[in-house]
Scaffold this motif. Structure first.
Motif, short mmCIF file in Angstrom:
data_model
loop_
_atom_site.label_atom_id
_atom_site.label_comp_id
_atom_site.label_asym_id
_atom_site.label_seq_id
_atom_site.Cartn_x
_atom_site.Cartn_y
_atom_site.Cartn_z
N ARG A 44 64.62 10.07 38.95
CA ARG A 44 63.65 9.19 38.30
C ARG A 44 64.37 7.94 37.83
O ARG A 44 65.47 8.00 37.31
N LEU A 45 63.72 6.81 38.00
CA LEU A 45 64.29 5.54 37.59
C LEU A 45 63.50 4.97 36.44
O LEU A 45 62.30 5.21 36.32
N ALA A 46 64.15 4.22 35.60
CA ALA A 46 63.49 3.56 34.49
C ALA A 46 63.88 2.08 34.49
O ALA A 46 65.02 1.73 34.80
N ARG A 47 62.93 1.24 34.18
CA ARG A 47 63.20 -0.18 34.08
C ARG A 47 63.69 -0.46 32.67
O ARG A 47 63.07 -0.04 31.69
N VAL A 48 64.81 -1.15 32.56
CA VAL A 48 65.39 -1.48 31.26
C VAL A 48 65.46 -2.99 31.14
O VAL A 48 65.95 -3.66 32.03
N GLU A 49 64.94 -3.49 30.04
CA GLU A 49 64.99 -4.93 29.79
C GLU A 49 65.99 -5.19 28.66
O GLU A 49 65.90 -4.58 27.60
N ARG A 64 58.22 2.55 29.64
CA ARG A 64 57.03 2.66 30.48
C ARG A 64 57.33 3.55 31.67
O ARG A 64 58.34 3.39 32.32
N THR A 65 56.43 4.46 31.94
CA THR A 65 56.52 5.29 33.13
C THR A 65 55.10 5.56 33.60
O THR A 65 54.31 6.15 32.87
N ARG A 69 53.05 4.35 28.02
CA ARG A 69 53.86 3.34 27.31
C ARG A 69 54.24 3.92 25.95
O ARG A 69 53.37 4.34 25.19
#
Length: 93
Positions: A44-49, A64-65, A69
């Motif tokens: 699983r990947l997660a977007r990190v800002e 967010r997935t 949220r």
């Protein structure tokens, strides 16, 4: 083509059998390599800002997935977050 649920059942049966992938797959219409591939954990990947260091303390971390949220603010409980994510993951299976 076999569904994801079918492969999950095959992998479970293989693990319960205690035999090698080659022996389990023999005569069942699928290969040992396909069985081993299906047994690999899902990635699983997660977007990190990354935000500017100066505003980090005031801005919540947003996870967010899919349609979910979660906003985390300073002082959040890691244990509570882990428990919530376990429940969410369990419902998606």
């Amino acid at each position: 083509m076999a569904t994801q649920e079918t492969w999950k059942k095959r992998v479970s049966a293989w693990h319960a059998s205690g035999v090698s992938a080659e022996d389990f797959a023999l005569g069942r219409g699928f290969s040992a390599s396909a069985l081993r591939e299906a047994a690999k954990p899902e990635v699983r990947l997660a977007r990190v800002e990354i935000i500017d260091e100066r505003v980090r303390a005031e801005v919540p971390v947003v996870v967010r997935t899919g349609d979910l949220r979660i906003e985390l603010t300073r002082g959040f409980s890691r244990e509570a977050l882990a428990a919530a994510l376990d429940v969410i993951e369990g419902r998606r299976r």
